[in-house]
Scaffold this active site. Structure first.
Site, mmCIF file in Angstrom:
data_model
loop_
_atom_site.group_PDB
_atom_site.id
_atom_site.type_symbol
_atom_site.label_atom_id
_atom_site.label_comp_id
_atom_site.label_asym_id
_atom_site.label_seq_id
_atom_site.Cartn_x
_atom_site.Cartn_y
_atom_site.Cartn_z
ATOM 1 N N TYR A 1 -0.296 -0.702 9.932
ATOM 2 C CA TYR A 1 -0.357 -1.076 8.669
ATOM 3 C C TYR A 1 1.009 -1.007 8.024
ATOM 4 O O TYR A 1 0.937 -1.759 6.673
ATOM 5 C CB TYR A 1 -2.199 -0.386 8.525
ATOM 6 C CG TYR A 1 -2.189 -0.215 6.919
ATOM 7 C CD1 TYR A 1 -2.837 -2.307 6.557
ATOM 8 C CD2 TYR A 1 -2.710 0.267 5.555
ATOM 9 C CE1 TYR A 1 -3.837 -2.100 4.965
ATOM 10 C CE2 TYR A 1 -3.045 0.825 4.575
ATOM 11 C CZ TYR A 1 -3.186 -0.954 4.361
ATOM 12 O OH TYR A 1 -3.859 -0.897 3.109
ATOM 13 N N SER B 1 0.801 -1.291 0.170
ATOM 14 C CA SER B 1 -0.403 0.310 -0.225
ATOM 15 C C SER B 1 1.349 1.515 -0.427
ATOM 16 O O SER B 1 1.509 1.504 0.283
ATOM 17 C CB SER B 1 -0.991 0.125 1.003
ATOM 18 O OG SER B 1 -1.723 1.434 1.020
HETATM 19 N N1 LIG Z 1 -8.579 -0.461 -2.364
HETATM 20 C C1 LIG Z 1 -7.723 -0.041 -2.341
HETATM 21 O O1 LIG Z 1 -7.586 1.473 -2.455
HETATM 22 C C2 LIG Z 1 -6.503 0.085 -1.426
HETATM 23 C C3 LIG Z 1 -4.917 1.097 -1.374
HETATM 24 C C4 LIG Z 1 -3.846 1.060 -0.824
HETATM 25 C C5 LIG Z 1 -3.731 -0.782 -0.707
HETATM 26 N N2 LIG Z 1 -4.867 -1.843 -0.686
HETATM 27 C C6 LIG Z 1 -4.687 -3.501 -0.653
HETATM 28 O O2 LIG Z 1 -4.556 -4.147 -1.299
HETATM 29 C C7 LIG Z 1 -5.837 -5.044 -0.779
HETATM 30 C C8 LIG Z 1 -7.378 -5.273 -1.137
HETATM 31 O O3 LIG Z 1 -8.090 -4.167 -0.576
HETATM 32 P P1 LIG Z 1 -9.689 -3.930 -0.546
HETATM 33 O O4 LIG Z 1 -9.755 -2.012 -0.630
HETATM 34 O O5 LIG Z 1 -10.603 -4.682 -2.046
HETATM 35 O O6 LIG Z 1 -10.251 -3.769 1.080
HETATM 36 P P2 LIG Z 1 -11.494 -4.063 1.506
HETATM 37 O O7 LIG Z 1 -11.266 -4.164 3.097
HETATM 38 O O8 LIG Z 1 -13.043 -3.855 0.773
HETATM 39 O O9 LIG Z 1 -11.304 -6.092 1.655
HETATM 40 C C9 LIG Z 1 -11.030 -6.868 2.382
HETATM 41 C C10 LIG Z 1 -11.338 -8.430 1.814
HETATM 42 O O10 LIG Z 1 -10.019 -9.059 3.150
HETATM 43 C C11 LIG Z 1 -10.839 -10.022 4.094
HETATM 44 N N3 LIG Z 1 -10.053 -10.170 5.097
HETATM 45 C C12 LIG Z 1 -9.781 -8.874 6.147
HETATM 46 N N4 LIG Z 1 -9.321 -9.806 7.095
HETATM 47 C C13 LIG Z 1 -9.299 -11.016 7.087
HETATM 48 C C14 LIG Z 1 -8.551 -12.360 7.271
HETATM 49 N N5 LIG Z 1 -7.982 -12.443 8.591
HETATM 50 N N6 LIG Z 1 -9.077 -13.617 6.490
HETATM 51 C C15 LIG Z 1 -9.777 -13.322 5.777
HETATM 52 N N7 LIG Z 1 -10.649 -12.376 5.339
HETATM 53 C C16 LIG Z 1 -10.074 -11.362 5.330
HETATM 54 C C17 LIG Z 1 -12.812 -8.664 4.221
HETATM 55 O O11 LIG Z 1 -13.692 -9.556 4.696
HETATM 56 C C18 LIG Z 1 -13.141 -8.510 2.876
HETATM 57 O O12 LIG Z 1 -13.527 -8.935 2.134
HETATM 58 C C19 LIG Z 1 -5.540 -5.357 0.407
HETATM 59 O O13 LIG Z 1 -4.668 -5.791 0.853
HETATM 60 C C20 LIG Z 1 -5.898 -3.682 0.965
HETATM 61 O O14 LIG Z 1 -4.227 -3.461 1.751
HETATM 62 C C21 LIG Z 1 -6.057 -1.269 -1.181
#
Ligand SMILES: NC(=O)c1ccc[n+]([C@@H]2O[C@H](COP(=O)([O-])OP(=O)(O)OC[C@H]3O[C@@H](n4cnc5c(N)ncnc54)[C@H](O)[C@@H]3O)[C@@H](O)[C@H]2O)c1
Length: 254
Positions: free
Chosen positions: A157, A144
Site C-alpha cells: 500500500y 496516504s
Molecule cells: N480513511 C482514512 O483515514 C484514510 C487514510 C489514508 C488514506 N486514505 C485513502 O483515502 C481513500 C478513501 O479511503 P476510505 O477510508 O474511504 O476507504 P474505504 O475502504 O472505506 O472505501 C473504499 C471504497 O473503494 C471501493 N473499492 C475498493 N476496491 C475497489 C476496486 N478494485 N474497484 C472499485 N472500487 C473499489 C470499496 O468498495 C469502497 O467503497 C483511499 O484511497 C485510501 O487509501 C484514507
C-alpha cells in the site's frame, strides 16, 4: 452560483467512506457525478444520496483494477452528462490485517498495486482526452500517510500510494500546459475502512488519534469532501502538483 456548477465529476470507490463524502460534497456544489465501485449496491446508494441532496448521479459497478471497467465508467459518465471536468481517484484496497514485507505473496502485492496505482493510471489516461476536449481538467488522487511514514505491515500500500504521488507530479508537468491540474489528498477520516482498522487495532488507532493536533478524526464529506471541492474549483486554478494533508495536522509529511 455554486462552485462546481456545470461540472462533471467521476469518483472511484464512491460507494462508501471518503469517496461517498467527496461525491456528496461535489454534488452539493452543483457537479453531476459518475460513481464507480466494485460493490454495485453501494454505488447505487451513493447515487441515490446525491439525488436526495438535489444532485444528479449515475452508478456503475466495476473493478478499477481493470482498464476496461475504468473506461466503461468514464464513458458512461461522459455519455450521461456530455463531458468530464473532474476525476477523483479514491478507490483503494489493502489486505486486512496488514502483512510484513517477508509475508507478502506476489499476487496480493500485485492486487494492491492494481487497485491503487494501476487504477489511478488507467483512469487518468482514459480521462485525459476528455479534459483536453474541454480545455481544462482537475484530477485529485488519493495517497496516504501510510506511504509518507512507511507504516509497518503496509509495504504494498505504501509503495502504491507513493507511486501515485510520483505519477501525479509527472502528470501535473506533462498536462499543465493543457489546462489540467493534478493534486493529491492524504486524508484521515471516519470511513468504514478507518472504523474497521480501529476495531482491529484499537491501540494503534488511539495512538494515531493522539498524534492529531486537532484531536479528532476528520469527516468524509465535511472535512475531506470540501477540500476536494476547493481543489476541483476555479478557486484552485493556480494549484497543481501539490499534496494536501487533510489529517488534522498529524505530521506525516516527508
Ligand atoms: N480513511 C482514512 O483515514 C484514510 C487514510 C489514508 C488514506 N486514505 C485513502 O483515502 C481513500 C478513501 O479511503 P476510505 O477510508 O474511504 O476507504 P474505504 O475502504 O472505506 O472505501 C473504499 C471504497 O473503494 C471501493 N473499492 C475498493 N476496491 C475497489 C476496486 N478494485 N474497484 C472499485 N472500487 C473499489 C470499496 O468498495 C469502497 O467503497 C483511499 O484511497 C485510501 O487509501 C484514507
Amino acid at each position: 452560483m455554486q462552485r462546481l456548477e456545470g461540472r462533471v465529476a467521476f469518483v472511484t470507490g464512491a460507494g462508501r467512506g471518503v469517496g461517498r463524502g467527496v461525491a456528496l460534497a461535489m454534488a452539493r456544489e452543483g457537479a453531476r457525478i459518475g460513481v464507480i465501485d466494485i460493490d454495485g449496491g453501494t454505488a447505487q446508494e451513493t447515487a441515490a444520496l446525491v439525488e436526495a441532496v438535489g444532485g444528479e448521479a449515475i452508478a456503475v459497478e466495476g473493478d478499477v483494477a481493470r482498464r476496461a471497467d475504468c473506461a466503461r465508467g468514464i464513458e458512461a459518465t461522459v455519455a450521461a452528462y456530455g463531458g468530464l471536468d473532474i476525476l477523483v481517484n479514491n478507490a483503494a484496497w489493502t489486505p486486512t490485517p496488514g502483512r510484513l514485507l517477508m509475508d507478502f505473496d506476489d499476487a496480493t502485492f500485485e492486487r494492491v498495486l492494481a487497485t491503487n496505482l494501476w487504477a489511478t493510471f488507467f483512469c487518468m489516461q482514459i480521462a485525459q482526452p476528455h479534459f483536453v476536449a474541454r480545455g481544462r481538467g482537475a484530477i485529485i488522487n488519493f495517497a496516504s500517510g501510510s506511504g509518507t511514514i512507511g507504516n509497518e505491515a503496509q509495504g504494498a500500500y505504501a509503495a502504491a500510494k507513493e507511486g501515485i504521488r510520483g505519477l501525479s507530479r509527472t502528470a501535473a508537468r506533462e498536462w499543465g500546459p493543457l489546462g489540467i491540474r493534478v493534486n493529491v489528498v492524504c486524508p484521515f477520516a471516519n470511513s468504514p475502512g478507518m472504523i474497521d482498522w480501529a476495531a482491529l487495532d484499537p491501540e494503534g488507532h488511539e495512538a494515531a488519534l493522539q498524534q492529531i493536533p486537532l484531536r479528532r478524526v476528520g469527516d468524509c464529506e465535511d472535512d475531506v469532501g470540501r477540500v476536494c471541492v476547493f481543489l476541483a474549483s476555479d478557486e484552485a486554478d493556480y494549484v497543481t502538483a501539490q499534496t494536501m494533508w487533510v489529517d488534522g495536522g498529524s505530521g506525516s509529511v516527508r
